[in-house]
Write a protein that holds these residues in place. Structure first.
Motif, PDB file in Angstrom:
ATOM      1  N   ILE A 155       0.834  -1.204   0.000  1.00 32.62           N
ATOM      2  CA  ILE A 155       0.000   0.000   0.000  1.00 32.62           C
ATOM      3  C   ILE A 155       0.871   1.259   0.000  1.00 32.62           C
ATOM      4  O   ILE A 155       0.635   2.210  -0.769  1.00 32.62           O
ATOM      5  N   GLY A 159       0.944   3.800  -3.113  1.00 27.97           N
ATOM      6  CA  GLY A 159       0.483   5.153  -2.803  1.00 27.97           C
ATOM      7  C   GLY A 159       1.555   6.197  -3.048  1.00 27.97           C
ATOM      8  O   GLY A 159       1.286   7.265  -3.615  1.00 27.97           O
ATOM      9  N   ALA A 198      -7.860   5.755  -0.890  1.00 27.37           N
ATOM     10  CA  ALA A 198      -7.548   4.322  -1.032  1.00 27.37           C
ATOM     11  C   ALA A 198      -6.360   3.922  -0.157  1.00 27.37           C
ATOM     12  O   ALA A 198      -6.357   2.834   0.437  1.00 27.37           O
ATOM     13  N   ALA A 199      -5.359   4.798  -0.077  1.00 31.38           N
ATOM     14  CA  ALA A 199      -4.185   4.487   0.747  1.00 31.38           C
ATOM     15  C   ALA A 199      -4.558   4.430   2.232  1.00 31.38           C
ATOM     16  O   ALA A 199      -4.091   3.543   2.969  1.00 31.38           O
ATOM     17  N   GLU A 201      -7.578   3.779   3.516  1.00 28.52           N
ATOM     18  CA  GLU A 201      -8.408   2.600   3.743  1.00 28.52           C
ATOM     19  C   GLU A 201      -7.565   1.316   3.699  1.00 28.52           C
ATOM     20  O   GLU A 201      -7.743   0.413   4.525  1.00 28.52           O
ATOM     21  N   GLY A 202      -6.642   1.250   2.730  1.00 22.86           N
ATOM     22  CA  GLY A 202      -5.774   0.078   2.646  1.00 22.86           C
ATOM     23  C   GLY A 202      -4.870  -0.057   3.863  1.00 22.86           C
ATOM     24  O   GLY A 202      -4.641  -1.165   4.365  1.00 22.86           O
ATOM     25  N   THR A 203      -4.364   1.064   4.360  1.00 19.45           N
ATOM     26  CA  THR A 203      -3.521   1.028   5.564  1.00 19.45           C
ATOM     27  C   THR A 203      -4.321   0.555   6.772  1.00 19.45           C
ATOM     28  O   THR A 203      -3.821  -0.228   7.592  1.00 19.45           O
ATOM     29  N   LEU A 215      -8.006  -6.418   1.084  1.00 16.00           N
ATOM     30  CA  LEU A 215      -7.168  -5.311   0.588  1.00 16.00           C
ATOM     31  C   LEU A 215      -7.371  -5.040  -0.897  1.00 16.00           C
ATOM     32  O   LEU A 215      -6.975  -3.974  -1.392  1.00 16.00           O
ATOM     33  N   ALA A 218      -8.785  -1.556  -2.351  1.00 15.07           N
ATOM     34  CA  ALA A 218      -7.842  -0.438  -2.200  1.00 15.07           C
ATOM     35  C   ALA A 218      -6.649  -0.604  -3.142  1.00 15.07           C
ATOM     36  O   ALA A 218      -6.194   0.363  -3.781  1.00 15.07           O
ATOM     37  N   VAL A 221      -7.638   0.373  -6.740  1.00 15.02           N
ATOM     38  CA  VAL A 221      -7.692   1.825  -6.966  1.00 15.02           C
ATOM     39  C   VAL A 221      -6.283   2.400  -7.086  1.00 15.02           C
ATOM     40  O   VAL A 221      -5.990   3.201  -7.988  1.00 15.02           O
ATOM     41  N   LEU A 222      -5.394   1.973  -6.192  1.00 18.54           N
ATOM     42  CA  LEU A 222      -4.022   2.489  -6.228  1.00 18.54           C
ATOM     43  C   LEU A 222      -3.307   2.086  -7.516  1.00 18.54           C
ATOM     44  O   LEU A 222      -2.616   2.902  -8.145  1.00 18.54           O
TER      45      LEU A 222
END
Length: 246
Positions: A155, A159, A198-199, A201-203, A215, A218, A221-222
Motif C-alpha cells: 500500500i 500510494g 484508497a491508501a 483505507e488500505g492502511t 485489501l 484499495a 484503486v491504487l
C-alpha cells in the motif's frame, strides 16, 4: 535567448535518440544530480523530516494513537504526514533549476523531454522514500503497530508512486507561478484525493491484519491510479515544460 534555445532544442530533438540505454543513462544522471544537490543542501529533506515529525507528535497527543484511536485515526494521521511533508519536498523538484538557470541545460540535452520527467520523478521518489523510512518507524512506535505486514508495504509503495508521479507534474506547473508553495497543494490535492482515500483505507485494513482479499479494492484503486498517471504524465510534461521555458 529562450527563443534561440527552443530552436536549438527542437533541432536537437529531431535527431534520432540513442535508444533505451541512452535514455536510461540520462534519467539516472538527473536522479544522481538531484540526490547530490539534496545531500549537499539538505534543504528539502530536512524541512520535510521536521514537518513530518511535528505532524506525528501533534496528532499523537490529539488522538492517542497507541490507544483506541489507533485503527480509526492512525492510517489518516500517517498519510496526512506523508502527503503534507511530501509536498514540501515536491515543491523543490524544479525550483532550483528555475532559480539557478539549470533548466536550459536540461532542455538542451539531446533526449526526449519525457525522459527529463522520469528522471525528476525518480529523484523525488527516492527523497520521498527516505522521508517514509524515517516516518514509518516513528508511526509504529506511536501507534504500537507492526511494519512487517506485506500488505502495508505494498500500500505504501503504490500510494507513494502515484503521489510522487502526479506531484512531479504539478510541481513543474506550479514552479512557473509566483506562489508555487500555495499553488502546488491547490493543484495536487484535488487530483490525489482518490489515491489518498484508497491508501488510508488500505492502511487501516493492513493494520487490522485482514486478508489480501479485503485489501483488493484499495489495491485496485491504487494500481489503476498509478497506471493512469504513469501513462499520462510523461507526455503531458512536454507541454508543461514549454510553459516553463517561456
Amino acid at each position: 535567448m529562450w527563443e534561440a534555445l527552443r530552436k536549438s532544442t527542437s533541432a536537437t530533438q529531431a535527431q534520432p535518440a540513442d535508444g533505451f540505454l541512452s535514455s536510461l543513462g540520462f534519467a539516472l544522471a538527473i536522479v544522481a544530480k538531484d540526490v547530490r544537490v539534496e545531500l549537499r543542501s539538505r534543504e528539502a529533506l530536512s524541512g520535510s523530516l521536521v514537518f513530518a515529525l511535528l505532524t506525528l507528535v501533534i496528532f499523537n497527543f490529539a488522538f492517542d494513537l497507541g490507544g483506541e484511536m489507533k485503527e480509526t485515526a492512525g492510517p489518516g494521521v500517517l498519510w496526512v504526514a506523508i502527503v503534507l511533508a511530501g509536498m514540501m519536498g515536491l515543491s523543490y523538484v524544479f525550483a532550483k533549476e528555475r532559480a539557478q538557470g539549470g533548466l536550459e541545460g536540461l532542455l538542451l540535452a539531446p533526449m526526449d523531454r519525457s525522459v527529463i520527467f522520469i528522471g525528476k520523478a525518480a529523484g523525488a521518489l527516492l527523497l520521498t522514500s527516505a522521508l517514509e523510512l524515517f516516518l514509518l518507524p516513528l508511526f509504529a512506535v506511536f501507534a504500537d503497530a507492526s511494519l512487517l505486514s506485506p500488505g502495508l508495504i505494498v500500500i505504501v509503495v503504490l500510494g507513494t508512486l502515484g503521489f510522487v508521479t502526479v506531484g512531479t507534474l504539478f510541481s513543474a506547473m506550479a514552479v512557473t507561478t509566483r506562489s508555487r508553495e500555495l499553488m502546488l497543494p491547490l493543484l495536487l490535492l484535488p487530483v490525489a484525493i482518490p489515491l489518498i482515500i484508497a491508501a488510508v483505507e488500505g492502511t487501516r485494513i493492513a493494520l487490522q491484519g485482514q486478508s489480501w482479499g479485503e485489501l483488493l479494492p484499495a489495491l485496485s484503486v491504487l494500481a489503476a491510479f498509478d497506471a493512469l498517471f504513469l501513462t499520462l504524465c510523461p507526455p503531458l510534461f512536454e507541454y508543461v515544460i514549454e510553459e516553463m521555458a517561456s
